[in-house]
Design a protein around this motif. Sequence first.
Motif, PDB file in Angstrom:
ATOM      1  N   LEU A 235       0.795  -1.307  -0.056  1.00 58.97           N
ATOM      2  CA  LEU A 235       0.037   0.006   0.110  1.00 58.97           C
ATOM      3  C   LEU A 235       0.990   1.363  -0.013  1.00 58.97           C
ATOM      4  N   SER A 236       1.440   1.434  -1.295  1.00 62.38           N
ATOM      5  CA  SER A 236       2.644   2.316  -1.147  1.00 62.38           C
ATOM      6  C   SER A 236       2.146   3.855  -1.094  1.00 62.38           C
ATOM      7  N   GLN A 237       0.813   4.369  -1.280  1.00 61.05           N
ATOM      8  CA  GLN A 237       0.251   5.531  -0.773  1.00 61.05           C
ATOM      9  C   GLN A 237       0.903   6.549  -1.791  1.00 61.05           C
ATOM     10  N   GLN A 238       1.250   6.362  -3.024  1.00 60.91           N
ATOM     11  CA  GLN A 238       1.938   7.186  -3.764  1.00 60.91           C
ATOM     12  C   GLN A 238       1.186   8.550  -4.006  1.00 60.91           C
ATOM     13  N   ASP A 239      -0.096   8.616  -4.146  1.00 64.72           N
ATOM     14  CA  ASP A 239      -0.578   9.851  -4.460  1.00 64.72           C
ATOM     15  C   ASP A 239      -0.804  10.580  -3.310  1.00 64.72           C
ATOM     16  N   LEU A 240      -1.161   9.882  -2.039  1.00 65.69           N
ATOM     17  CA  LEU A 240      -1.454  10.640  -1.077  1.00 65.69           C
ATOM     18  C   LEU A 240      -0.058  11.240  -0.504  1.00 65.69           C
ATOM     19  N   LEU A 241       0.862  10.676  -0.831  1.00 68.92           N
ATOM     20  CA  LEU A 241       2.447  11.077  -0.318  1.00 68.92           C
ATOM     21  C   LEU A 241       2.508  12.227  -0.968  1.00 68.92           C
ATOM     22  N   ALA A 242       2.330  12.361  -2.479  1.00 65.40           N
ATOM     23  CA  ALA A 242       2.695  13.254  -3.347  1.00 65.40           C
ATOM     24  C   ALA A 242       1.828  14.670  -2.920  1.00 65.40           C
ATOM     25  N   HIS A 243       0.719  14.306  -2.424  1.00 71.73           N
ATOM     26  CA  HIS A 243      -0.227  15.547  -2.068  1.00 71.73           C
ATOM     27  C   HIS A 243       0.249  15.963  -0.749  1.00 71.73           C
ATOM     28  N   CYS A 244       0.381  15.281   0.201  1.00 73.04           N
ATOM     29  CA  CYS A 244       0.985  15.787   1.455  1.00 73.04           C
ATOM     30  C   CYS A 244       2.313  16.440   1.289  1.00 73.04           C
ATOM     31  N   ARG A 245       3.127  16.052   0.517  1.00 74.22           N
ATOM     32  CA  ARG A 245       4.244  16.630   0.298  1.00 74.22           C
ATOM     33  C   ARG A 245       4.030  18.271  -0.312  1.00 74.22           C
ATOM     34  N   SER A 246       3.030  18.425  -1.297  1.00 75.87           N
ATOM     35  CA  SER A 246       2.770  19.535  -1.966  1.00 75.87           C
ATOM     36  C   SER A 246       2.221  20.732  -1.016  1.00 75.87           C
ATOM     37  N   VAL A 247       1.571  20.061   0.186  1.00 80.22           N
ATOM     38  CA  VAL A 247       1.110  21.054   1.213  1.00 80.22           C
ATOM     39  C   VAL A 247       1.891  21.207   2.280  1.00 80.22           C
TER      40      VAL A 247
ATOM     41  N   PRO B 230      -1.826 -12.171   2.183  1.00 79.39           N
ATOM     42  CA  PRO B 230      -0.502 -12.352   1.900  1.00 79.39           C
ATOM     43  C   PRO B 230       0.446 -11.881   3.105  1.00 79.39           C
ATOM     44  N   SER B 231       1.515 -12.227   3.437  1.00 81.03           N
ATOM     45  CA  SER B 231       2.362 -11.947   4.505  1.00 81.03           C
ATOM     46  C   SER B 231       3.497 -11.222   3.989  1.00 81.03           C
ATOM     47  N   LEU B 232       3.436  -9.850   4.112  1.00 85.98           N
ATOM     48  CA  LEU B 232       4.609  -8.845   3.555  1.00 85.98           C
ATOM     49  C   LEU B 232       5.836  -9.070   3.868  1.00 85.98           C
ATOM     50  N   LEU B 233       6.042  -9.618   5.113  1.00 81.84           N
ATOM     51  CA  LEU B 233       7.468  -9.988   5.479  1.00 81.84           C
ATOM     52  C   LEU B 233       8.332 -11.426   5.005  1.00 81.84           C
ATOM     53  N   GLU B 234       7.012 -12.017   4.403  1.00 79.53           N
ATOM     54  CA  GLU B 234       7.694 -13.425   3.753  1.00 79.53           C
ATOM     55  C   GLU B 234       7.372 -13.258   2.222  1.00 79.53           C
ATOM     56  N   ASP B 235       7.286 -12.105   1.811  1.00 76.79           N
ATOM     57  CA  ASP B 235       7.220 -12.145   0.239  1.00 76.79           C
ATOM     58  C   ASP B 235       8.612 -12.439  -0.144  1.00 76.79           C
ATOM     59  N   PRO B 236       8.680 -13.483  -0.888  1.00 81.41           N
ATOM     60  CA  PRO B 236      10.050 -13.790  -1.552  1.00 81.41           C
ATOM     61  C   PRO B 236      10.760 -12.962  -2.269  1.00 81.41           C
TER      62      PRO B 236
ATOM     63  N   ILE C   6      12.461   1.342  -7.065  1.00 81.53           N
ATOM     64  CA  ILE C   6      11.349   1.192  -8.122  1.00 81.53           C
ATOM     65  C   ILE C   6      10.677  -0.216  -7.922  1.00 81.53           C
ATOM     66  N   LEU C   7      11.456  -1.035  -7.841  1.00 84.73           N
ATOM     67  CA  LEU C   7      11.121  -2.474  -7.774  1.00 84.73           C
ATOM     68  C   LEU C   7      10.144  -2.717  -6.550  1.00 84.73           C
ATOM     69  N   ILE C   8      10.483  -2.357  -5.264  1.00 83.52           N
ATOM     70  CA  ILE C   8       9.623  -2.450  -4.130  1.00 83.52           C
ATOM     71  C   ILE C   8       8.377  -1.727  -4.337  1.00 83.52           C
ATOM     72  N   GLU C   9       8.596  -0.448  -5.100  1.00 77.28           N
ATOM     73  CA  GLU C   9       7.357   0.274  -5.457  1.00 77.28           C
ATOM     74  C   GLU C   9       6.481  -0.643  -6.222  1.00 77.28           C
ATOM     75  N   SER C  10       6.888  -1.356  -7.064  1.00 77.10           N
ATOM     76  CA  SER C  10       5.989  -2.144  -7.840  1.00 77.10           C
ATOM     77  C   SER C  10       5.295  -3.148  -7.194  1.00 77.10           C
ATOM     78  N   PHE C  11       5.499  -3.498  -5.852  1.00 78.12           N
ATOM     79  CA  PHE C  11       4.783  -4.475  -5.297  1.00 78.12           C
ATOM     80  C   PHE C  11       3.360  -4.243  -4.720  1.00 78.12           C
ATOM     81  N   ASN C  12       3.203  -2.883  -4.975  1.00 80.82           N
ATOM     82  CA  ASN C  12       1.744  -2.089  -4.485  1.00 80.82           C
ATOM     83  C   ASN C  12       0.801  -2.903  -5.142  1.00 80.82           C
ATOM     84  N   ARG C  13      -0.308  -2.998  -4.149  1.00 80.51           N
ATOM     85  CA  ARG C  13      -1.398  -3.880  -4.736  1.00 80.51           C
ATOM     86  C   ARG C  13      -2.668  -3.061  -4.059  1.00 80.51           C
ATOM     87  N   ASN C  14      -2.544  -1.877  -3.633  1.00 79.18           N
ATOM     88  CA  ASN C  14      -3.498  -1.252  -2.795  1.00 79.18           C
ATOM     89  C   ASN C  14      -4.262  -2.052  -1.796  1.00 79.18           C
TER      90      ASN C  14
END
Length: 318
Positions: free
Chosen positions: A188-200, A223-229, A284-292
């Motif tokens: 749940l990488s929250q890219q959009d919310l992060l960008a918004h928070c930064r902008s304000v 899914p268990s994040l800590l066990e993601d291969p 970038i690779l870790i960011e791509s794990f985002n699945r909301n």
Amino acid sequence: MSSFVTLSTGQRMPLVGLGTWKSAPGQVKQAVLAALDSGYRHIDCAAAYSNEQEVGEALALRLGKALRREEVFVTSKLWNTKHHPEDVEEACRTSLSDLGLSYLDLYLMHWPMAFQRGKELMPRREDGSVCYSDTHYRNTWKAMESLVDKGLVKAIGLSNFNARQIDDIISVARHKPVVNQVECHPYLSQQDLLAHCRSVGVAVTAYSPLGSGDRPWASPDEPSLLEDPRLGAIAHKYQKTPAQVILRWHVQRAVVCIPKSVTPSRIQQNLQVFDFSLSDNDMILIESFNRNERFIVPAVERDGKKVWRDAEHPYFPF
Ligand code: A2P
């Protein structure tokens, strides 16, 4: 890289803090002591975690002794049953008294929705539904601003607010929110919310930064994040643990994170994330794990559709 972010008030907030949600009474005192003794200077608390007194016992053993009060950044949160403007100061004073502090570095509104006033943490009707109240978060914010004026808290902020709600607060604020604390991790990488928070000019704190595998409602088929291969492979490459890779990913995006642990070796390990850096490609690779994938507000099935629990509430953030 720096180990803190500078808030809009000029305060320096350590990028890694100890989370205390789910830390059971009987365990949290030792956890806070282990954290302070291994170099943590940021403890994240909340009235709703029902363990602030015990956190306070640990703080009392170190603050004014091995550590000066100003050296440790302490956050607490106003619970949903205390949103009524007449209840805000008393709630803050209760947290201060439980934690044994004369001021908080940061006080957050835990959620945008208000619950029915009273002592019950989760006031419910007989059918199990939550009893809300119609106090608007803007009015709660005004009462929280008085806490800054009175010197009870150095700064105020939000938690679980969406972009529209943050803007709504900013449009009426005398004291701007300095932080929004939300669920955030590689699923749940929250890219959009992060960008918004930064902008304000609002910093972001990630709760459940490791995916909160110990959440009470976790089911084995989730899914268990800590066990993601895929994380395991990255961790192997850097000779770090999956938890350290995730925490490094957070801090490298300048997101404050508050991993919870009651295990001294993990508490120590979770702060050892400033002696390596992830390559741009791995970021970038870790960011791509985002699945909301949101772990904290579990979805329910309604009419064959997946909807968020409480989603019908007007201030529901997701
Ligand atoms: P424990 O408290 O038993 O040490 P989150 O911060 O996302 O809510 O995750 C908390 C969960 O992650 C807890 O179950 C905690 O276990 C576990 N945890 C914390 N740090 C680590 C670590 N370095 N390695 C593995 N598990 C960890």
